[in-house]
Design an enzyme around this catalytic site. Structure first.
Site, PDB file in Angstrom:
ATOM      1  N   PHE A 162       5.297  29.986  -4.062  1.00 36.66           N
ATOM      2  CA  PHE A 162       5.611  30.980  -5.093  1.00 36.66           C
ATOM      3  C   PHE A 162       6.910  30.528  -5.754  1.00 36.66           C
ATOM      4  O   PHE A 162       7.801  30.011  -5.072  1.00 36.66           O
ATOM      5  CB  PHE A 162       5.789  32.367  -4.486  1.00 36.66           C
ATOM      6  CG  PHE A 162       4.510  32.966  -3.943  1.00 36.66           C
ATOM      7  CD1 PHE A 162       3.270  32.592  -4.444  1.00 36.66           C
ATOM      8  CD2 PHE A 162       4.555  33.919  -2.934  1.00 36.66           C
ATOM      9  CE1 PHE A 162       2.096  33.148  -3.949  1.00 36.66           C
ATOM     10  CE2 PHE A 162       3.384  34.486  -2.436  1.00 36.66           C
ATOM     11  CZ  PHE A 162       2.156  34.105  -2.938  1.00 36.66           C
ATOM     12  N   TYR A 201      14.254  32.166  -3.439  1.00 42.43           N
ATOM     13  CA  TYR A 201      13.375  31.050  -3.821  1.00 42.43           C
ATOM     14  C   TYR A 201      14.065  29.718  -3.531  1.00 42.43           C
ATOM     15  O   TYR A 201      13.516  28.825  -2.859  1.00 42.43           O
ATOM     16  CB  TYR A 201      13.003  31.176  -5.309  1.00 42.43           C
ATOM     17  CG  TYR A 201      12.386  29.929  -5.900  1.00 42.43           C
ATOM     18  CD1 TYR A 201      11.173  29.442  -5.421  1.00 42.43           C
ATOM     19  CD2 TYR A 201      13.020  29.237  -6.943  1.00 42.43           C
ATOM     20  CE1 TYR A 201      10.612  28.290  -5.966  1.00 42.43           C
ATOM     21  CE2 TYR A 201      12.469  28.100  -7.488  1.00 42.43           C
ATOM     22  CZ  TYR A 201      11.268  27.624  -6.992  1.00 42.43           C
ATOM     23  OH  TYR A 201      10.723  26.486  -7.529  1.00 42.43           O
ATOM     24  N   LYS A 254      13.237  26.648  -0.505  1.00 40.12           N
ATOM     25  CA  LYS A 254      13.049  25.217  -0.777  1.00 40.12           C
ATOM     26  C   LYS A 254      14.110  24.397  -0.047  1.00 40.12           C
ATOM     27  O   LYS A 254      13.808  23.334   0.506  1.00 40.12           O
ATOM     28  CB  LYS A 254      13.149  24.959  -2.284  1.00 40.12           C
ATOM     29  CG  LYS A 254      12.025  25.600  -3.100  1.00 40.12           C
ATOM     30  CD  LYS A 254      10.768  24.791  -2.978  1.00 40.12           C
ATOM     31  CE  LYS A 254       9.650  25.346  -3.828  1.00 40.12           C
ATOM     32  NZ  LYS A 254       8.444  24.536  -3.784  1.00 40.12           N
TER      33      LYS A 254
HETATM   34  N1  NAD Z   1       7.274  24.986 -13.075  1.00 43.28           N
HETATM   35  C1  NAD Z   1       8.523  24.542 -12.936  1.00 43.28           C
HETATM   36  O1  NAD Z   1       9.272  24.425 -13.909  1.00 43.28           O
HETATM   37  C2  NAD Z   1       9.059  24.219 -11.563  1.00 43.28           C
HETATM   38  C3  NAD Z   1      10.427  23.885 -11.449  1.00 43.28           C
HETATM   39  C4  NAD Z   1      10.922  23.558 -10.183  1.00 43.28           C
HETATM   40  C5  NAD Z   1      10.077  23.524  -9.082  1.00 43.28           C
HETATM   41  N2  NAD Z   1       8.765  23.867  -9.208  1.00 43.28           N
HETATM   42  C6  NAD Z   1       7.910  23.830  -8.011  1.00 43.28           C
HETATM   43  O2  NAD Z   1       6.728  23.113  -8.312  1.00 43.28           O
HETATM   44  C7  NAD Z   1       5.627  23.637  -7.591  1.00 43.28           C
HETATM   45  C8  NAD Z   1       4.477  23.926  -8.530  1.00 43.28           C
HETATM   46  O3  NAD Z   1       4.930  24.808  -9.546  1.00 43.28           O
HETATM   47  P1  NAD Z   1       3.925  25.363 -10.655  1.00 43.28           P
HETATM   48  O4  NAD Z   1       4.742  25.744 -11.836  1.00 43.28           O
HETATM   49  O5  NAD Z   1       2.795  24.431 -10.809  1.00 43.28           O
HETATM   50  O6  NAD Z   1       3.451  26.699  -9.932  1.00 43.28           O
HETATM   51  P2  NAD Z   1       1.979  27.347  -9.921  1.00 43.28           P
HETATM   52  O7  NAD Z   1       2.175  28.763  -9.464  1.00 43.28           O
HETATM   53  O8  NAD Z   1       1.314  27.124 -11.221  1.00 43.28           O
HETATM   54  O9  NAD Z   1       1.229  26.519  -8.798  1.00 43.28           O
HETATM   55  C9  NAD Z   1       1.383  26.776  -7.418  1.00 43.28           C
HETATM   56  C10 NAD Z   1       0.002  26.747  -6.791  1.00 43.28           C
HETATM   57  O10 NAD Z   1       0.139  26.931  -5.378  1.00 43.28           O
HETATM   58  C11 NAD Z   1      -0.846  27.859  -4.932  1.00 43.28           C
HETATM   59  N3  NAD Z   1      -0.306  28.482  -3.710  1.00 43.28           N
HETATM   60  C12 NAD Z   1       0.827  29.224  -3.588  1.00 43.28           C
HETATM   61  N4  NAD Z   1       1.011  29.573  -2.300  1.00 43.28           N
HETATM   62  C13 NAD Z   1      -0.022  29.029  -1.578  1.00 43.28           C
HETATM   63  C14 NAD Z   1      -0.377  29.020  -0.202  1.00 43.28           C
HETATM   64  N5  NAD Z   1       0.358  29.662   0.706  1.00 43.28           N
HETATM   65  N6  NAD Z   1      -1.489  28.352   0.181  1.00 43.28           N
HETATM   66  C15 NAD Z   1      -2.254  27.695  -0.750  1.00 43.28           C
HETATM   67  N7  NAD Z   1      -1.970  27.671  -2.055  1.00 43.28           N
HETATM   68  C16 NAD Z   1      -0.848  28.336  -2.474  1.00 43.28           C
HETATM   69  C17 NAD Z   1      -1.064  28.809  -6.088  1.00 43.28           C
HETATM   70  O11 NAD Z   1      -2.326  29.450  -6.058  1.00 43.28           O
HETATM   71  C18 NAD Z   1      -0.912  27.867  -7.290  1.00 43.28           C
HETATM   72  O12 NAD Z   1      -2.147  27.319  -7.673  1.00 43.28           O
HETATM   73  C19 NAD Z   1       6.154  24.838  -6.823  1.00 43.28           C
HETATM   74  O13 NAD Z   1       6.427  24.441  -5.506  1.00 43.28           O
HETATM   75  C20 NAD Z   1       7.431  25.185  -7.558  1.00 43.28           C
HETATM   76  O14 NAD Z   1       8.358  25.794  -6.701  1.00 43.28           O
HETATM   77  C21 NAD Z   1       8.244  24.220 -10.423  1.00 43.28           C
END
Ligand code: NAD
Length: 330
Positions: free
Chosen positions: A76, A141, A145
């Site tokens: 999340f 959050y 991490k």
């Molecule tokens: N989007 C950004 O700008 C950004 C920036 C920094 C870090 N991140 C990290 O990158 C990763 C992906 O981000 P995103 O934007 O694609 O998010 P997103 O919410 O689009 O994708 C996360 C996916 O993980 C799945 N998921 C969550 N918890 C789960 C669990 N317990 N078991 C199985 N599946 C689970 C969700 O269904 C989703 O498909 C995350 O770890 C996030 O913290 C994203």
């Protein structure tokens, strides 16, 4: 042998799967679809709907697909939600992450690329932020991490688990096939484009009294293809015997909220109204990466370093997919 992509139905994970498959890699996706979309994963890719913390399921996937490595995206990722519901973040991101890594180790896997975040630094003391910047997150959050980063270090020392922890700044942009569709959407660029598309009346600008040139918060945007390309380089680096590392992923250049809106007006040719709102708690004024390490260590070279190109690809995807993956696509 296959790569396990957790969270492969999400925004960044779906583009990762697309790029790995194009490179000829074998991929398996594990996602519980809590925040992702089934339609974001090609029907030809093995897909397991379930929790990353389900050790039995992970053991079964490892047996059925002979896993050689994992790219762990599933988490999340809403800062505000993590403040009001910290238990969800520590249970989902940390506790399930611990269970996943335990199950992968037990299955013999020793290579992990981990989705970390610039939120592990907290309020920046130096900008651009280098990897050795002190770490004291300002929200649960970021802590969820950071604690997994410490766990990875301990598992390397004790069990020989090699990892690259990639600390992303702001992911944005799209490929023709995959783009950003979160519900609710908290990211600036998709919210700006929703206004351009006539789906929302105006975009909220949180804080206009920051110590920045125009008073709005400054962020470092990185194209999703460049971001995911760095994961492929990190995986190849580990395959070649590279040591565990923490690496920033950003372009090293900051844009204010108003600069993003202005660029989106130029790209879309549409009116985009803004509404000034108070600052959100925990939002730092400047988050810009010192981005040399990815280039020097991994040989990473961004193909879309310009904000305009990032927004253009997001706009093209959004116009072709006005409903995103659609409500029925889950
Ligand atoms: N989007 C950004 O700008 C950004 C920036 C920094 C870090 N991140 C990290 O990158 C990763 C992906 O981000 P995103 O934007 O694609 O998010 P997103 O919410 O689009 O994708 C996360 C996916 O993980 C799945 N998921 C969550 N918890 C789960 C669990 N317990 N078991 C199985 N599946 C689970 C969700 O269904 C989703 O498909 C995350 O770890 C996030 O913290 C994203």
């Amino acid at each position: 042998m296959s790569i396990l992509v957790t969270g492969g139905a999400g925004y960044i994970g779906s583009v990762m799967v697309e790029m790995l498959r194009r490179k000829g890699e074998r991929v398996v996706v594990l996602d519980n679809l809590s925040r992702g979309h089934r339609a974001a994963v090609d029907p030809g890719t093995p897909f397991y709907q379930g929790e990353v913390g389900d050790r039995e399921l992970v053991a079964r996937i490892a047996r059925e697909h002979e896993l050689e490595s994992s790219i762990h995206f599933a988490a999340f990722a809403y800062v505000g939600e993590s403040v009001t519901e910290p238990a969800r973040y520590f249970e989902n991101n940390l506790a399930q992450g611990v269970a996943l890594l335990g199950a992968l180790l037990k299955a013999g896997l020793r290579r992990v690329v981990f989705s970390s975040t610039c939120a592990v630094y907290g309020e920046p003391k130096i900008v651009p932020i280098p990897e050795e910047h002190p770490q004291w997150p300002t929200n649960p959050y970021g802590w969820s991490k950071l604690l997994l980063e410490r766990l990875l270090e301990s598992y390397d020392r004790a069990y020989g688990l090699k990892f690259v922890s990639l600390r992303y700044f702001n992911a944005a942009g799209a490929t023709p096939e995959h783009g950003e569709h979160h519900e609710p959407e908290t990211h600036l660029i998709p919210n700006v484009l929703a206004v351009a598309l006539g789906r929302a009346p105006c975009v909220s600008v949180f804080g206009h009294d920051y110590p920045t040139p125009d008073g709005t918060a400054v962020r470092d945007y990185i194209h999703i293809v460049d971001l995911d390309a760095a994961h492929i380089l990190a995986l190849d680096y580990l395959r070649a015997g590279g040591a565990s590392e923490f690496i920033n992923l950003g372009n090293g250049k900051g844009y204010s909220v108003l600069e993003v809106v202005e660029t989106a007006r130029r790209v879309t040719g549409r009116r985009i109204e803004t509404r000034m709102e108070p600052r959100r708690p925990g939002d730092p004024s400047h988050l810009v990466a010192k981005a040399d390490k990815a280039k020097n260590l991994l040989g990473w070279q961004p193909a879309y370093p310009q904000l305009e190109a990032i927004i253009r690809t997001a706009w093209e995807w959004r116009q072709a997919h006005p409903e995103g993956y659609g409500a029925a696509a889950r």
